[in-house]
Design a protein around this motif. Sequence first.
Motif, mmCIF file in Angstrom:
data_model
loop_
_atom_site.group_PDB
_atom_site.id
_atom_site.type_symbol
_atom_site.label_atom_id
_atom_site.label_comp_id
_atom_site.label_asym_id
_atom_site.label_seq_id
_atom_site.Cartn_x
_atom_site.Cartn_y
_atom_site.Cartn_z
ATOM 1 N N GLN A 1 -1.768 10.156 0.566
ATOM 2 C CA GLN A 1 -1.262 9.411 1.714
ATOM 3 C C GLN A 1 -0.802 8.030 1.233
ATOM 4 O OE1 GLN A 1 -1.882 10.743 4.991
ATOM 5 N NE2 GLN A 1 -0.808 9.135 6.113
ATOM 6 N N VAL A 2 0.325 7.585 1.730
ATOM 7 C CA VAL A 2 0.876 6.280 1.396
ATOM 8 C C VAL A 2 1.218 5.560 2.687
ATOM 9 C CG1 VAL A 2 2.759 5.037 0.287
ATOM 10 C CG2 VAL A 2 1.826 7.092 -0.791
ATOM 11 N N GLN A 3 0.811 4.321 2.781
ATOM 12 C CA GLN A 3 1.205 3.472 3.918
ATOM 13 C C GLN A 3 2.169 2.407 3.412
ATOM 14 O OE1 GLN A 3 -2.657 2.234 5.457
ATOM 15 N NE2 GLN A 3 -2.524 3.796 7.054
ATOM 16 N N LEU A 4 3.230 2.179 4.172
ATOM 17 C CA LEU A 4 4.311 1.296 3.747
ATOM 18 C C LEU A 4 4.554 0.222 4.794
ATOM 19 C CD1 LEU A 4 6.745 4.147 2.656
ATOM 20 C CD2 LEU A 4 5.236 2.829 1.176
ATOM 21 N N VAL A 5 4.717 -1.021 4.330
ATOM 22 C CA VAL A 5 4.984 -2.137 5.232
ATOM 23 C C VAL A 5 6.137 -2.956 4.663
ATOM 24 C CG1 VAL A 5 4.083 -4.191 6.349
ATOM 25 C CG2 VAL A 5 2.575 -2.219 5.969
ATOM 26 N N GLU A 6 7.243 -2.998 5.404
ATOM 27 C CA GLU A 6 8.418 -3.759 4.978
ATOM 28 C C GLU A 6 8.337 -5.197 5.467
ATOM 29 O OE1 GLU A 6 10.036 0.389 6.273
ATOM 30 O OE2 GLU A 6 8.606 -1.124 6.991
ATOM 31 N N SER A 7 9.002 -6.069 4.732
ATOM 32 C CA SER A 7 9.141 -7.465 5.148
ATOM 33 C C SER A 7 10.394 -8.030 4.515
ATOM 34 C CB SER A 7 7.910 -8.287 4.740
ATOM 35 O OG SER A 7 7.753 -8.277 3.341
ATOM 36 N N GLY A 8 10.792 -9.216 4.979
ATOM 37 C CA GLY A 8 11.915 -9.910 4.368
ATOM 38 C C GLY A 8 13.220 -9.845 5.145
ATOM 39 N N GLY A 9 13.232 -9.123 6.241
ATOM 40 C CA GLY A 9 14.448 -9.071 7.033
ATOM 41 C C GLY A 9 14.701 -10.383 7.757
ATOM 42 N N GLY A 10 15.871 -10.481 8.363
ATOM 43 C CA GLY A 10 16.197 -11.694 9.103
ATOM 44 C C GLY A 10 17.669 -11.772 9.411
ATOM 45 N N LEU A 11 18.078 -12.969 9.829
ATOM 46 C CA LEU A 11 19.470 -13.245 10.163
ATOM 47 C C LEU A 11 20.104 -14.033 9.025
ATOM 48 C CD1 LEU A 11 21.840 -13.381 12.198
ATOM 49 C CD2 LEU A 11 20.755 -15.460 13.115
ATOM 50 N N VAL A 12 21.264 -13.580 8.567
ATOM 51 C CA VAL A 12 21.954 -14.249 7.468
ATOM 52 C C VAL A 12 23.453 -14.198 7.725
ATOM 53 C CG1 VAL A 12 22.056 -12.137 6.076
ATOM 54 C CG2 VAL A 12 22.104 -14.371 4.950
ATOM 55 N N GLN A 13 24.158 -15.188 7.223
ATOM 56 C CA GLN A 13 25.612 -15.192 7.361
ATOM 57 C C GLN A 13 26.249 -14.253 6.335
ATOM 58 O OE1 GLN A 13 26.845 -19.314 7.075
ATOM 59 N NE2 GLN A 13 26.835 -19.514 9.307
ATOM 60 N N ALA A 14 27.422 -13.783 6.667
ATOM 61 C CA ALA A 14 28.163 -12.937 5.735
ATOM 62 C C ALA A 14 28.321 -13.660 4.395
ATOM 63 C CB ALA A 14 29.525 -12.596 6.312
ATOM 64 N N GLY A 15 28.131 -12.902 3.325
ATOM 65 C CA GLY A 15 28.178 -13.469 1.983
ATOM 66 C C GLY A 15 26.833 -13.928 1.460
ATOM 67 N N GLY A 16 25.851 -13.967 2.327
ATOM 68 C CA GLY A 16 24.522 -14.417 1.929
ATOM 69 C C GLY A 16 23.696 -13.309 1.304
ATOM 70 N N SER A 17 22.433 -13.650 1.032
ATOM 71 C CA SER A 17 21.525 -12.724 0.352
ATOM 72 C C SER A 17 20.188 -12.660 1.073
ATOM 73 C CB SER A 17 21.282 -13.183 -1.089
ATOM 74 O OG SER A 17 22.469 -13.190 -1.848
ATOM 75 N N LEU A 18 19.540 -11.517 0.926
ATOM 76 C CA LEU A 18 18.167 -11.322 1.380
ATOM 77 C C LEU A 18 17.468 -10.424 0.377
ATOM 78 C CD1 LEU A 18 18.422 -10.561 5.232
ATOM 79 C CD2 LEU A 18 17.371 -12.571 4.197
ATOM 80 N N ARG A 19 16.167 -10.580 0.288
ATOM 81 C CA ARG A 19 15.369 -9.651 -0.508
ATOM 82 C C ARG A 19 14.313 -9.025 0.382
ATOM 83 N NH1 ARG A 19 11.611 -10.164 -5.937
ATOM 84 N NH2 ARG A 19 10.137 -11.157 -4.485
ATOM 85 N N LEU A 20 14.385 -7.724 0.498
ATOM 86 C CA LEU A 20 13.391 -6.979 1.256
ATOM 87 C C LEU A 20 12.270 -6.536 0.323
ATOM 88 C CD1 LEU A 20 15.667 -4.681 3.448
ATOM 89 C CD2 LEU A 20 14.941 -7.046 3.854
ATOM 90 N N SER A 21 11.077 -6.527 0.863
ATOM 91 C CA SER A 21 9.917 -6.045 0.121
ATOM 92 C C SER A 21 9.253 -4.932 0.906
ATOM 93 C CB SER A 21 8.904 -7.175 -0.089
ATOM 94 O OG SER A 21 9.452 -8.232 -0.833
ATOM 95 N N CYS A 22 8.628 -4.035 0.191
ATOM 96 C CA CYS A 22 7.879 -2.941 0.813
ATOM 97 C C CYS A 22 6.552 -2.821 0.070
ATOM 98 C CB CYS A 22 8.662 -1.646 0.744
ATOM 99 S SG CYS A 22 7.758 -0.204 1.354
ATOM 100 N N ALA A 23 5.495 -3.193 0.746
ATOM 101 C CA ALA A 23 4.162 -3.120 0.159
ATOM 102 C C ALA A 23 3.546 -1.767 0.483
ATOM 103 C CB ALA A 23 3.292 -4.239 0.701
ATOM 104 N N ALA A 24 2.983 -1.139 -0.531
ATOM 105 C CA ALA A 24 2.462 0.216 -0.369
ATOM 106 C C ALA A 24 0.990 0.290 -0.708
ATOM 107 C CB ALA A 24 3.241 1.168 -1.269
ATOM 108 N N SER A 25 0.317 1.192 -0.033
ATOM 109 C CA SER A 25 -1.061 1.525 -0.381
ATOM 110 C C SER A 25 -1.081 2.969 -0.857
ATOM 111 C CB SER A 25 -1.980 1.357 0.816
ATOM 112 O OG SER A 25 -1.603 2.264 1.839
ATOM 113 N N GLY A 26 -2.150 3.364 -1.488
ATOM 114 C CA GLY A 26 -2.240 4.743 -1.953
ATOM 115 C C GLY A 26 -1.670 4.917 -3.350
ATOM 116 N N ARG A 27 -1.317 6.149 -3.682
ATOM 117 C CA ARG A 27 -0.861 6.481 -5.028
ATOM 118 C C ARG A 27 0.604 6.112 -5.229
ATOM 119 N NH1 ARG A 27 -1.882 12.532 -5.843
ATOM 120 N NH2 ARG A 27 -0.965 11.994 -7.851
ATOM 121 N N PHE A 28 0.901 4.858 -5.084
ATOM 122 C CA PHE A 28 2.273 4.374 -5.081
ATOM 123 C C PHE A 28 3.019 4.751 -6.344
ATOM 124 C CE2 PHE A 28 5.761 1.633 -4.192
ATOM 125 C CZ PHE A 28 6.071 0.968 -5.365
ATOM 126 N N SER A 29 2.385 4.603 -7.492
ATOM 127 C CA SER A 29 3.097 4.755 -8.759
ATOM 128 C C SER A 29 3.559 6.180 -9.010
ATOM 129 C CB SER A 29 2.217 4.277 -9.914
ATOM 130 O OG SER A 29 1.041 5.059 -9.976
#
Length: 122
Positions: A1-29
């Motif tokens: 079983q793996v649980q996943l939690v995303e973060s890092g979203g938001g509002l950005v202007q065109a041409g900009g950047s964002l980095r999303l992260s996904c933290a996992a529990s369980g046998r992620f590797s």
Amino acid sequence: QVQLVESGGGLVQAGGSLRLSCAASGRFSSYAMGWFRQGPGKEREFVAGISWNIGSSAYADSVKGRFTISRDNANNTVYLQMNSLKPEDTAVYYCAAKGERLSLKTYDYLYWGQGTQVTVSS
């Protein structure tokens, strides 16, 4: 079983950047990981994926050269670096996990996070 939690979203202007992260529990590797997105009124679509051993990755044509997927197995986290964002990238972004090999198919993924909203303004 793996649980996943995303973060890092938001509002950005065109041409900009964002980095999303996904933290996992369980046998992620031992899981291949994917990022998907679902825009308003659209079906969920594949964005990027990475194999369990970081040996291979894949991207949707619409994001090639702009997005980069990576993972840190020591810290149970997968990332999606998004550069040169466009209004058409606006969507809820989901990370997902599956056993064995990398896949581009939504239905192959067993575990899903709750999603994080990315909005790109023009």
